[in-house]
Design a protein around this motif. Sequence first.
Motif, PDB file in Angstrom:
ATOM      1  N   GLU A  70       0.831  -1.209   0.000  1.00 33.43           N
ATOM      2  CA  GLU A  70       0.000   0.000   0.000  1.00 33.43           C
ATOM      3  C   GLU A  70       0.868   1.263   0.000  1.00 33.43           C
ATOM      4  OE1 GLU A  70      -2.503  -0.450   3.386  1.00 33.43           O
ATOM      5  OE2 GLU A  70      -3.850  -1.903   2.417  1.00 33.43           O
ATOM      6  N   LYS A  71       1.930   1.253   0.823  1.00 33.74           N
ATOM      7  CA  LYS A  71       2.824   2.424   0.858  1.00 33.74           C
ATOM      8  C   LYS A  71       3.542   2.605  -0.483  1.00 33.74           C
ATOM      9  CE  LYS A  71       4.982   5.712   3.202  1.00 33.74           C
ATOM     10  NZ  LYS A  71       5.938   6.168   2.212  1.00 33.74           N
ATOM     11  N   SER A  72       3.964   1.505  -1.106  1.00 35.96           N
ATOM     12  CA  SER A  72       4.655   1.585  -2.394  1.00 35.96           C
ATOM     13  C   SER A  72       3.719   2.118  -3.474  1.00 35.96           C
ATOM     14  CB  SER A  72       5.192   0.215  -2.784  1.00 35.96           C
ATOM     15  OG  SER A  72       6.149  -0.247  -1.849  1.00 35.96           O
ATOM     16  N   LEU A  73       2.470   1.663  -3.479  1.00 36.23           N
ATOM     17  CA  LEU A  73       1.505   2.160  -4.455  1.00 36.23           C
ATOM     18  C   LEU A  73       1.255   3.646  -4.277  1.00 36.23           C
ATOM     19  CD1 LEU A  73      -1.044  -0.810  -4.430  1.00 36.23           C
ATOM     20  CD2 LEU A  73       0.424  -0.134  -6.335  1.00 36.23           C
ATOM     21  N   GLU A  74       1.157   4.082  -3.046  1.00 34.60           N
ATOM     22  CA  GLU A  74       0.935   5.510  -2.778  1.00 34.60           C
ATOM     23  C   GLU A  74       2.146   6.343  -3.201  1.00 34.60           C
ATOM     24  OE1 GLU A  74      -0.015   8.480   1.036  1.00 34.60           O
ATOM     25  OE2 GLU A  74       0.085   6.303   1.308  1.00 34.60           O
ATOM     26  N   ASP A  75       3.346   5.874  -2.819  1.00 30.09           N
ATOM     27  CA  ASP A  75       4.563   6.600  -3.197  1.00 30.09           C
ATOM     28  C   ASP A  75       4.733   6.621  -4.714  1.00 30.09           C
ATOM     29  OD1 ASP A  75       5.059   6.987  -0.541  1.00 30.09           O
ATOM     30  OD2 ASP A  75       6.533   5.366  -0.369  1.00 30.09           O
ATOM     31  N   GLY A  76       4.407   5.493  -5.365  1.00 34.52           N
ATOM     32  CA  GLY A  76       4.537   5.437  -6.824  1.00 34.52           C
ATOM     33  C   GLY A  76       3.640   6.439  -7.520  1.00 34.52           C
ATOM     34  N   SER A  77       2.408   6.577  -7.025  1.00 28.74           N
ATOM     35  CA  SER A  77       1.480   7.542  -7.621  1.00 28.74           C
ATOM     36  C   SER A  77       1.999   8.964  -7.469  1.00 28.74           C
ATOM     37  CB  SER A  77       0.103   7.403  -6.966  1.00 28.74           C
ATOM     38  OG  SER A  77      -0.454   6.122  -7.208  1.00 28.74           O
ATOM     39  N   LYS A  78       2.538   9.298  -6.307  1.00 29.69           N
ATOM     40  CA  LYS A  78       3.069  10.643  -6.081  1.00 29.69           C
ATOM     41  C   LYS A  78       4.272  10.925  -6.985  1.00 29.69           C
ATOM     42  CE  LYS A  78       1.563  11.024  -1.251  1.00 29.69           C
ATOM     43  NZ  LYS A  78       2.013  11.159   0.159  1.00 29.69           N
ATOM     44  N   LEU A  79       5.152   9.942  -7.104  1.00 25.46           N
ATOM     45  CA  LEU A  79       6.330  10.131  -7.957  1.00 25.46           C
ATOM     46  C   LEU A  79       5.932  10.273  -9.426  1.00 25.46           C
ATOM     47  CD1 LEU A  79       8.721   7.551  -6.271  1.00 25.46           C
ATOM     48  CD2 LEU A  79       9.030  10.028  -6.321  1.00 25.46           C
ATOM     49  N   LEU A  80       4.919   9.518  -9.854  1.00 25.03           N
ATOM     50  CA  LEU A  80       4.437   9.648 -11.235  1.00 25.03           C
ATOM     51  C   LEU A  80       3.872  11.039 -11.496  1.00 25.03           C
ATOM     52  CD1 LEU A  80       2.703   6.257 -12.102  1.00 25.03           C
ATOM     53  CD2 LEU A  80       4.616   7.315 -13.293  1.00 25.03           C
ATOM     54  N   GLU A  81       3.126  11.570 -10.540  1.00 26.02           N
ATOM     55  CA  GLU A  81       2.580  12.924 -10.701  1.00 26.02           C
ATOM     56  C   GLU A  81       3.705  13.952 -10.811  1.00 26.02           C
ATOM     57  OE1 GLU A  81      -0.033  13.647  -7.450  1.00 26.02           O
ATOM     58  OE2 GLU A  81      -1.569  12.215  -8.132  1.00 26.02           O
ATOM     59  N   GLU A  82       4.729  13.781  -9.992  1.00 27.44           N
ATOM     60  CA  GLU A  82       5.869  14.710 -10.043  1.00 27.44           C
ATOM     61  C   GLU A  82       6.599  14.616 -11.382  1.00 27.44           C
ATOM     62  OE1 GLU A  82      10.049  15.631  -7.629  1.00 27.44           O
ATOM     63  OE2 GLU A  82       8.586  14.204  -6.831  1.00 27.44           O
ATOM     64  N   MET A  83       6.814  13.390 -11.856  1.00 21.18           N
ATOM     65  CA  MET A  83       7.494  13.206 -13.138  1.00 21.18           C
ATOM     66  C   MET A  83       6.657  13.758 -14.292  1.00 21.18           C
ATOM     67  SD  MET A  83       9.030   9.346 -12.664  1.00 21.18           S
ATOM     68  CE  MET A  83       9.687   9.314 -14.331  1.00 21.18           C
ATOM     69  N   ASP A  84       5.351  13.538 -14.236  1.00 18.95           N
ATOM     70  CA  ASP A  84       4.482  14.037 -15.307  1.00 18.95           C
ATOM     71  C   ASP A  84       4.507  15.563 -15.345  1.00 18.95           C
ATOM     72  OD1 ASP A  84       2.292  13.360 -17.324  1.00 18.95           O
ATOM     73  OD2 ASP A  84       1.245  14.778 -16.031  1.00 18.95           O
ATOM     74  N   SER A  85       4.503  16.195 -14.170  1.00 22.02           N
ATOM     75  CA  SER A  85       4.561  17.659 -14.120  1.00 22.02           C
ATOM     76  C   SER A  85       5.878  18.181 -14.681  1.00 22.02           C
ATOM     77  CB  SER A  85       4.383  18.130 -12.674  1.00 22.02           C
ATOM     78  OG  SER A  85       4.525  19.531 -12.567  1.00 22.02           O
ATOM     79  N   GLU A  86       6.993  17.512 -14.324  1.00 25.47           N
ATOM     80  CA  GLU A  86       8.299  17.921 -14.836  1.00 25.47           C
ATOM     81  C   GLU A  86       8.386  17.719 -16.345  1.00 25.47           C
ATOM     82  OE1 GLU A  86      11.086  19.236 -13.336  1.00 25.47           O
ATOM     83  OE2 GLU A  86       9.789  19.576 -11.611  1.00 25.47           O
ATOM     84  N   ALA A  87       7.813  16.604 -16.845  1.00 20.44           N
ATOM     85  CA  ALA A  87       7.882  16.311 -18.278  1.00 20.44           C
ATOM     86  C   ALA A  87       7.115  17.339 -19.096  1.00 20.44           C
ATOM     87  CB  ALA A  87       7.340  14.905 -18.553  1.00 20.44           C
ATOM     88  N   ARG A  88       5.951  17.742 -18.622  1.00 25.41           N
ATOM     89  CA  ARG A  88       5.115  18.675 -19.390  1.00 25.41           C
ATOM     90  C   ARG A  88       5.682  20.099 -19.393  1.00 25.41           C
ATOM     91  NH1 ARG A  88       0.622  16.252 -21.007  1.00 25.41           N
ATOM     92  NH2 ARG A  88      -0.038  14.355 -19.931  1.00 25.41           N
ATOM     93  N   SER A  89       6.515  20.418 -18.413  1.00 24.09           N
ATOM     94  CA  SER A  89       7.121  21.751 -18.378  1.00 24.09           C
ATOM     95  C   SER A  89       8.547  21.751 -18.926  1.00 24.09           C
ATOM     96  CB  SER A  89       7.133  22.275 -16.932  1.00 24.09           C
ATOM     97  OG  SER A  89       7.889  21.425 -16.082  1.00 24.09           O
ATOM     98  N   ALA A  90       9.001  20.610 -19.450  1.00 20.38           N
ATOM     99  CA  ALA A  90      10.370  20.498 -19.967  1.00 20.38           C
ATOM    100  C   ALA A  90      10.465  21.152 -21.344  1.00 20.38           C
ATOM    101  CB  ALA A  90      10.782  19.029 -20.052  1.00 20.38           C
ATOM    102  N   PRO A  91      11.689  21.507 -21.779  1.00 18.25           N
ATOM    103  CA  PRO A  91      11.877  22.028 -23.141  1.00 18.25           C
ATOM    104  C   PRO A  91      11.395  21.032 -24.184  1.00 18.25           C
ATOM    105  CG  PRO A  91      13.836  22.410 -21.807  1.00 18.25           C
ATOM    106  CD  PRO A  91      12.925  21.534 -20.991  1.00 18.25           C
ATOM    107  N   LEU A  92      11.038  21.555 -25.343  1.00 17.85           N
ATOM    108  CA  LEU A  92      10.410  20.741 -26.382  1.00 17.85           C
ATOM    109  C   LEU A  92      11.287  19.573 -26.817  1.00 17.85           C
ATOM    110  CD1 LEU A  92       8.000  20.421 -28.260  1.00 17.85           C
ATOM    111  CD2 LEU A  92       9.148  21.915 -29.899  1.00 17.85           C
ATOM    112  N   GLN A  93      12.609  19.761 -26.882  1.00 17.12           N
ATOM    113  CA  GLN A  93      13.478  18.706 -27.394  1.00 17.12           C
ATOM    114  C   GLN A  93      13.585  17.516 -26.437  1.00 17.12           C
ATOM    115  OE1 GLN A  93      14.360  21.786 -26.652  1.00 17.12           O
ATOM    116  NE2 GLN A  93      16.407  21.972 -25.806  1.00 17.12           N
ATOM    117  N   TYR A  94      13.188  17.690 -25.161  1.00 15.76           N
ATOM    118  CA  TYR A  94      13.232  16.602 -24.192  1.00 15.76           C
ATOM    119  C   TYR A  94      11.844  16.076 -23.832  1.00 15.76           C
ATOM    120  CZ  TYR A  94      17.912  18.516 -23.408  1.00 15.76           C
ATOM    121  OH  TYR A  94      19.172  18.980 -23.578  1.00 15.76           O
ATOM    122  N   ARG A  95      10.802  16.824 -24.164  1.00 14.30           N
ATOM    123  CA  ARG A  95       9.467  16.542 -23.634  1.00 14.30           C
ATOM    124  C   ARG A  95       8.945  15.170 -24.065  1.00 14.30           C
ATOM    125  NH1 ARG A  95       5.534  21.231 -24.833  1.00 14.30           N
ATOM    126  NH2 ARG A  95       7.215  22.278 -23.685  1.00 14.30           N
TER     127      ARG A  95
END
Length: 223
Positions: free
Chosen positions: A43-68
């Motif tokens: 349960e803790k791993s699933l919760e942590d995984g969801s939070k990390l995915l949200e953080e990565m998705d936010s970083e990816a969408r705000s990244a420069p176009l050549q890396y996005r």
Amino acid sequence: MSSERFEYAEDELEGVLERLGSALTQLETSQGEARKRNQQICEKSLEDGSKLLEEMDSEARSAPLQYRAQMIATVRALESRLQLLRSSHRSILSGSKSARTSATGGSGKQQQQAGDGVREKVISGIRTLERTGDSLFRSQQVAIETEQVGTGIIEDLGTQRESLERTRNRLVHTETELDETRSVLRKMTWNVLTSKITLIAIIFIEIGILVAVVYWKYFRKTS
């Protein structure tokens, strides 16, 4: 990648997925306190995984176009892995409930069948996860290659644009020089025309003077 936070979150999520997979394997066979401990880890791993995915998705969408594109593909691959592990977790819990129900009825054979069914689902989920991971990896590679081709095209277009701008500047400079040349030619033409008119006037004056001298010298004395 363009974000250290993205890379750090990716490493953390990889560790969470490995920990979750190990806990799911132990959860299937453990009992009592060990089972509760593995369930808490899941349960803790699933919760942590969801939070990390949200953080990565936010970083990816705000990244420069050549890396996005590459970053988003990585997020989607990890998200699929987490979803498959989540489904396996639910299957194990569902199988455990079925096993407990069978135990109440006193059927050991049904317990074994329920356990085998859950095990098969977990194995099937892991295989599906591997196939999905391979497919997403290939898709990611295609996206990277496409991005590289697009970047090369953009660079070529940039070079061509600079060349066209230099050519345009040269044409503007040439046009300016032509305007100056035309102005000089007009002045020279006017000067030549003025000189011709002046010369013709002088010639007519000299002819007039010559006629007057001849008239005065010959015709005037005769009369």
